[in-house]
Design a protein around this motif. Structure first.
Motif, PDB file in Angstrom:
ATOM      1  N   UNK A  22     -16.110 -45.515  -0.497  1.00 52.54           N
ATOM      2  CA  UNK A  22     -16.877 -46.668  -0.103  1.00 52.54           C
ATOM      3  C   UNK A  22     -18.261 -46.002   0.205  1.00 52.54           C
ATOM      4  N   UNK A  23     -19.418 -46.417  -0.369  1.00 56.97           N
ATOM      5  CA  UNK A  23     -20.784 -46.132   0.242  1.00 56.97           C
ATOM      6  C   UNK A  23     -21.087 -46.761   1.578  1.00 56.97           C
ATOM      7  N   UNK A  24     -21.303 -45.911   2.632  1.00 56.56           N
ATOM      8  CA  UNK A  24     -21.624 -46.257   4.032  1.00 56.56           C
ATOM      9  C   UNK A  24     -23.178 -46.318   4.196  1.00 56.56           C
ATOM     10  N   UNK A  25     -23.684 -47.343   4.846  1.00 60.16           N
ATOM     11  CA  UNK A  25     -25.020 -47.891   5.122  1.00 60.16           C
ATOM     12  C   UNK A  25     -25.346 -47.020   6.526  1.00 60.16           C
ATOM     13  N   UNK A  26     -26.630 -46.579   6.622  1.00 60.05           N
ATOM     14  CA  UNK A  26     -27.184 -46.280   7.898  1.00 60.05           C
ATOM     15  C   UNK A  26     -27.315 -47.460   8.881  1.00 60.05           C
ATOM     16  N   UNK A  27     -26.756 -47.354  10.101  1.00 62.85           N
ATOM     17  CA  UNK A  27     -26.812 -48.482  10.853  1.00 62.85           C
ATOM     18  C   UNK A  27     -27.883 -48.330  11.906  1.00 62.85           C
ATOM     19  N   UNK A  28     -28.713 -49.272  11.964  1.00 64.17           N
ATOM     20  CA  UNK A  28     -29.645 -49.282  13.061  1.00 64.17           C
ATOM     21  C   UNK A  28     -29.399 -49.809  14.282  1.00 64.17           C
ATOM     22  N   UNK A  29     -29.284 -49.321  15.564  1.00 59.07           N
ATOM     23  CA  UNK A  29     -29.128 -49.968  16.723  1.00 59.07           C
ATOM     24  C   UNK A  29     -30.010 -50.907  17.020  1.00 59.07           C
ATOM     25  N   UNK A 199     -27.631 -54.029  12.256  1.00 57.54           N
ATOM     26  CA  UNK A 199     -27.902 -54.128  10.809  1.00 57.54           C
ATOM     27  C   UNK A 199     -28.107 -52.742  10.259  1.00 57.54           C
ATOM     28  N   UNK A 200     -27.899 -52.747   8.933  1.00 62.78           N
ATOM     29  CA  UNK A 200     -27.557 -53.578   8.179  1.00 62.78           C
ATOM     30  C   UNK A 200     -25.916 -53.678   7.984  1.00 62.78           C
ATOM     31  N   UNK A 201     -25.395 -54.910   7.602  1.00 63.79           N
ATOM     32  CA  UNK A 201     -24.161 -55.265   7.459  1.00 63.79           C
ATOM     33  C   UNK A 201     -24.047 -55.599   5.859  1.00 63.79           C
ATOM     34  N   UNK A 202     -22.752 -55.084   5.453  1.00 67.44           N
ATOM     35  CA  UNK A 202     -22.407 -55.439   3.980  1.00 67.44           C
ATOM     36  C   UNK A 202     -21.124 -56.460   4.249  1.00 67.44           C
ATOM     37  N   UNK A 203     -21.474 -57.608   3.388  1.00 69.29           N
ATOM     38  CA  UNK A 203     -20.505 -58.613   3.303  1.00 69.29           C
ATOM     39  C   UNK A 203     -19.867 -58.558   1.925  1.00 69.29           C
ATOM     40  N   UNK A 204     -18.605 -58.882   1.801  1.00 73.41           N
ATOM     41  CA  UNK A 204     -17.452 -58.833   0.625  1.00 73.41           C
ATOM     42  C   UNK A 204     -17.178 -60.410   0.179  1.00 73.41           C
ATOM     43  N   UNK A 205     -17.752 -60.447  -1.010  1.00 73.13           N
ATOM     44  CA  UNK A 205     -17.171 -61.874  -1.659  1.00 73.13           C
ATOM     45  C   UNK A 205     -15.808 -61.922  -2.098  1.00 73.13           C
ATOM     46  N   UNK A 206     -15.347 -62.929  -2.198  1.00 72.34           N
ATOM     47  CA  UNK A 206     -13.980 -63.043  -2.678  1.00 72.34           C
ATOM     48  C   UNK A 206     -13.598 -62.495  -4.052  1.00 72.34           C
ATOM     49  N   UNK A 207     -14.531 -62.406  -4.827  1.00 71.84           N
ATOM     50  CA  UNK A 207     -14.412 -61.484  -6.229  1.00 71.84           C
ATOM     51  C   UNK A 207     -14.504 -60.169  -6.132  1.00 71.84           C
ATOM     52  N   UNK A 208     -14.880 -59.530  -4.752  1.00 70.81           N
ATOM     53  CA  UNK A 208     -15.071 -58.272  -4.874  1.00 70.81           C
ATOM     54  C   UNK A 208     -16.501 -57.668  -4.696  1.00 70.81           C
ATOM     55  N   UNK A 209     -17.335 -58.485  -5.095  1.00 66.04           N
ATOM     56  CA  UNK A 209     -18.739 -58.065  -4.965  1.00 66.04           C
ATOM     57  C   UNK A 209     -19.043 -58.221  -3.769  1.00 66.04           C
ATOM     58  N   UNK A 210     -20.370 -57.387  -3.371  1.00 65.99           N
ATOM     59  CA  UNK A 210     -20.871 -56.959  -2.051  1.00 65.99           C
ATOM     60  C   UNK A 210     -22.479 -57.467  -2.069  1.00 65.99           C
ATOM     61  N   UNK A 211     -22.963 -57.849  -0.595  1.00 66.87           N
ATOM     62  CA  UNK A 211     -24.342 -57.980  -0.561  1.00 66.87           C
ATOM     63  C   UNK A 211     -24.727 -57.261   0.863  1.00 66.87           C
ATOM     64  N   UNK A 215     -30.561 -59.165   8.599  1.00 67.10           N
ATOM     65  CA  UNK A 215     -30.859 -59.851  10.148  1.00 67.10           C
ATOM     66  C   UNK A 215     -29.874 -60.974  10.184  1.00 67.10           C
ATOM     67  N   UNK A 216     -30.027 -61.506  11.341  1.00 70.20           N
ATOM     68  CA  UNK A 216     -29.300 -62.871  11.832  1.00 70.20           C
ATOM     69  C   UNK A 216     -29.501 -64.165  10.768  1.00 70.20           C
ATOM     70  N   UNK A 217     -30.555 -64.268  10.254  1.00 73.17           N
ATOM     71  CA  UNK A 217     -30.968 -65.317   9.467  1.00 73.17           C
ATOM     72  C   UNK A 217     -30.489 -65.139   8.229  1.00 73.17           C
ATOM     73  N   UNK A 218     -30.373 -63.837   7.549  1.00 67.51           N
ATOM     74  CA  UNK A 218     -29.917 -63.739   6.181  1.00 67.51           C
ATOM     75  C   UNK A 218     -28.262 -63.814   6.278  1.00 67.51           C
ATOM     76  N   UNK A 219     -27.602 -63.325   7.393  1.00 71.42           N
ATOM     77  CA  UNK A 219     -26.228 -63.342   7.647  1.00 71.42           C
ATOM     78  C   UNK A 219     -25.781 -64.842   7.692  1.00 71.42           C
ATOM     79  N   UNK A 220     -26.377 -65.723   8.422  1.00 71.59           N
ATOM     80  CA  UNK A 220     -26.154 -67.245   8.379  1.00 71.59           C
ATOM     81  C   UNK A 220     -26.148 -67.797   7.060  1.00 71.59           C
ATOM     82  N   UNK A 221     -27.308 -67.732   6.349  1.00 71.77           N
ATOM     83  CA  UNK A 221     -27.393 -68.066   5.326  1.00 71.77           C
ATOM     84  C   UNK A 221     -26.452 -67.421   4.257  1.00 71.77           C
ATOM     85  N   UNK A 222     -26.011 -66.412   4.111  1.00 66.99           N
ATOM     86  CA  UNK A 222     -25.288 -65.710   3.340  1.00 66.99           C
ATOM     87  C   UNK A 222     -23.836 -66.354   3.438  1.00 66.99           C
TER      88      UNK A 222
END
Length: 587
Positions: A22-29, A199-211, A215-222
């Motif tokens: 799995x590709x890992x993202x750099x996490x900013x504190x 952030x950043x945080x990767x979210x996994x949809x039910x079909x296996x795709x990711x986004x 930030x908090x606003x994007x996470x809540x909307x997603x």
């Protein structure tokens, strides 16, 4: 030693020191900003809590309650047969027993004691049926949706910055799973801790795709947009036998479906029908693309009966598919059909598959990026090793080029239109195993499968390679071309250490995909290289037939990489390590 290095690319690639598939993202504190802290009673906090709640609907065939789940293994007695359930696959065994006869009285008894897990991941030991019924009564009403969110999940690990009352970071908490997240967010909701998500945080949809959200606003909307986008199957029976006709119709029409398994009259026809693609249209028409490129048209309709949801397919010239199939199981992105007498189809959703390809569409697609030859079998020989590190580039005006040892060899190509479908011809000097008329049997973004028109045993697979914009690939390229390298360790087959065979050689990776190896005794060894992504990061190298480097002709998995050291591994089909190659910077 070379000195060229883009240091700004170092940080995004530190995750590769312990690389997984799995590709890992750099996490900013998260900096200490009050606006980014999670609020105890906010909708976002509630969303995170619901997304990490324990889903209890998968085992409803046992407990008939979506608010709790039974911890495995558990022993049950189904219509008089004792079954030890130690995996989720055993739920289907229970259903198969229930479905064996239509006129019997299905009965399931649980052998107590059992351990159950609640939505908040609390575990409770129950000693009898009465205790279980009491807990079930505390759930929501029968067949009402529960409060968890199953259509989107967090990709772990994630981390939180914990603050003091002055919004100074005092700790960083790493969360590895839903249970840990749910319990941590509960502390936030109870105002026991002040924290923000890093952030950043990767979210996994039910079909296996990711986004990826930043930030908090994007996470809540997603989460809000995804929470109702899938069937959570929260009713208290098992599986999706209760699918309404309307829901089933919409599910079938949402995307094309690709056949992965096929069985008719107890005969396995998967090799014949694998990768056939079906497109269910509004007007009851189903369009099928065969592996050879032929387009077949038939009809489809659904109905719901006491036997469950049924899908009827009819084709004038395809009797194997023509049947009224029972929708046996529906998972995210997968449909299983069966009928008595040994008939089964498993189809997977693939929204990228195009049923009706055109010559122009294929030409445009070929010209988008480079293409790796991932498989090439001609006249019974495996020829793909000859093309390691040598990608193809298709241009307008029917020009194709292949990069060999840093040099571009130019030839021609043509997208063919045949009665059997679309094909591809390639003519490159010195590459006779490519100079065939190929039939395109499967095409989707990133992948083209071909078979020789005159001999279907000859096969080729092309995989797209688009390095632009891929930070990991760019970083690998920069590291490789920045220095001269030497073989520090080579453990060959059967765990034989062959490092001494490479003493004195210096390896130079050049930007044009050329490997120049300086031989202290006889001069220069030429080679080709390519760093690419394929469910992981790989380095393909090809040195021709010159010993000892011919032993390194391979697509090596990159285990770790630093500016002065690269660890590569060769895995067998079972995931075991067969060879290890370590390159170190020449000092």
């Amino acid at each position: 030693m070379k000195s060229k290095m883009r240091t700004l690319l170092l940080m995004p690639f530190f995750a590769l020191l312990f690389f997984t598939s799995c590709q890992e993202e750099k996490v900013d504190i998260t900096p200490p900003a009050e606006s980014e802290a999670l609020v105890a009673n906010s909708e976002l906090t509630s969303f995170i809590s619901a997304t990490s709640a324990k889903d209890g609907s998968a085992d409803n065939i046992i407990d008939k309650a979506s608010c709790l789940s039974v911890e495995l293994p558990v022993t049950v007695i189904v219509n008089g047969l004792e079954i030890i359930v130690d995996s989720t696959e055993d739920y289907k065994v229970i259903e198969a027993i229930f479905n064996e006869f239509e006129d019997d009285d299905d009965k399931l008894e649980i052998v107590f004691p059992i351990t159950i897990v609640l939505a908040d991941h609390t575990e409770i030991v129950l000693n009898n049926r009465t205790d279980l019924e009491n807990l079930i009564e505390e759930c929501k009403g029968e067949n009402e949706p529960d409060d968890d969110i199953e259509c989107i999940d967090f990709q772990y690990p994630i981390s939180f910055s914990v603050y003091d009352t002055e919004f100074q970071v005092i700790d960083v908490i790493t969360v590895e799973n839903d249970r840990q997240l749910h319990r941590f967010v509960k502390r936030v909701a109870n105002a026991e801790v002040l924290a923000s998500l890093n952030f950043p945080v990767t979210m996994i949809y039910a079909d296996g795709s990711t986004t990826v959200v930043n930030n908090n606003e994007q996470l809540e909307s997603t989460i809000n947009e995804a929470k109702d986008d899938c069937d959570e199957d929260d009713d208290n029976d098992y599986g999706d036998d209760d699918f309404t006709k309307e829901r089933l119709d919409e599910y079938l029409k949402i995307c094309p479906w690709v056949v992965h398994e096929f069985k008719r009259d107890n005969q396995d026809n998967t090799p014949e029908y694998k990768e056939y693609a079906l497109n269910f249209k509004e007007d009851g028409v189903v369009v099928m693309r065969a592996r050879g490129g032929d387009i077949l048209t038939g009809t489809w309709n659904t109905r719901v009966t006491d036997r469950g949801a049924l899908l009827k397919l009819e084709f004038d010239t395809l009797a194997d598919f023509t049947l009224e199939w029972i929708v046996y199981d529906i998972e995210y992105g997968k449909i299983k059909l069966y009928e008595v007498g040994g008939n089964r189809i498993i189809m997977k959703k693939n929204c990228d598959v195009v049923i009706d390809h055109t010559k122009e569409r294929v030409e445009n697609y070929l010209q988008e990026c480079l293409w790796r030859i991932a498989r090439l079998n001609v006249d019974g020989a495996d020829n793909e090793k000859d093309y390691i590190g040598t990608p193809l580039k298709f241009f307008e005006n029917n020009i194709v080029k292949i990069r060999v040892n840093g040099e571009l060899v130019e030839g021609t190509y043509e997208v063919l239109v045949r009665n059997t479908g679309l094909g591809l011809s390639i003519d490159l000097e010195g590459r006779p195993n490519l100079k065939l008329e190929w039939l395109i049997t499967f095409l989707e973004p990133g992948l083209i499968k071909l078979e020789s028109i005159n001999n279907r045993e000859n096969k080729m697979v092309l995989k797209r390679h688009c390095p632009e914009g891929d930070e990991d690939i760019n970083y690998i390229d920069d590291v490789l071309i920045s220095s001269l390298w030497e073989v520090a360790t080579y453990i060959g087959y059967d765990n034989v250490n062959k490092t001494d065979e490479f003493l004195g050689y210096k390896i130079d990776f050049l930007e044009n995909g050329y490997i120049k190896v300086t031989d202290p005794n006889t001069g220069i060894i030429d080679g080709s290289w390519l760093a690419y992504r394929n469910d992981g990061l790989f380095l393909g190298m090809h040195f021709g037939i010159e010993a000892p480097f011919d032993d390194l002709n391979h697509r090596w998995a990159i285990k770790s990489i630093k500016p002065d050291r690269i660890e590569l591994k060769d895995y067998n089909a079972n995931g075991g390590i067969e060879r290890i190659l370590v390159l170190e910077q020449v000092q």
